[in-house]
Write an enzyme that holds these catalytic residues in place. Structure first.
Site, PDB file in Angstrom:
ATOM      1  N   CYS A 160       3.584  55.823  77.947  1.00  0.00           N
ATOM      2  CA  CYS A 160       3.670  56.542  76.670  1.00  0.00           C
ATOM      3  C   CYS A 160       2.675  57.705  76.628  1.00  0.00           C
ATOM      4  CB  CYS A 160       3.405  55.544  75.543  1.00  0.00           C
ATOM      5  SG  CYS A 160       3.114  56.278  73.930  1.00  0.00           S
ATOM      6  N   CYS A 177       0.375  57.884  73.578  1.00  0.00           N
ATOM      7  CA  CYS A 177      -0.605  56.795  73.654  1.00  0.00           C
ATOM      8  C   CYS A 177      -1.800  57.233  74.503  1.00  0.00           C
ATOM      9  CB  CYS A 177       0.014  55.546  74.278  1.00  0.00           C
ATOM     10  SG  CYS A 177       1.408  54.865  73.358  1.00  0.00           S
TER      11      CYS A 177
END
Length: 106
Positions: A31, A34
């Site tokens: 991600c 993230c």
């Protein structure tokens, strides 16, 4: 203090039973957003040590905790106080916004 990796097995002990408020970052290795907020959360963990604990839950390795929290997208941040969710935030935000969110919630 660095962020703490939490698993499905340690979630209750590290998060729900914590003496201080806990920011839970549900994330995954793949991600991009993230990874963007990771360094900010590490800095916040050090700067706010003793006031708040920052933990990370890898959603791929630990599917039960995010499922129990109703996480549909990542990064998903939840702030727990006294074992209860008091606030949550979705998506990557700048460090200043994360600090404001934490301070407003605790």
């Amino acid at each position: 203090m660095a962020t703490v990796a939490v698993t499905d097995d340690t979630f209750d002990a590290e998060v729900k039973n914590s003496e201080i408020p806990v920011v839970v970052d549900f994330w995954a290795e793949w991600c991009g957003p993230c990874k963007q907020i990771g360094p900010a959360l590490e800095e916040i963990s050090g700067e706010m040590e003793g006031k708040v604990k920052v933990v990370k839950v890898d959603v791929d390795a630990n599917p039960n905790s995010p499922a129990a929290m109703g996480v549909r997208g990542i990064p998903a941040l939840f702030l727990f106080k006294d074992g209860q969710v008091v606030s949550n935030m979705m998506g990557a935000k700048p460090k200043a916004a994360l600090i404001d969110w934490i301070n407003d919630s605790i």
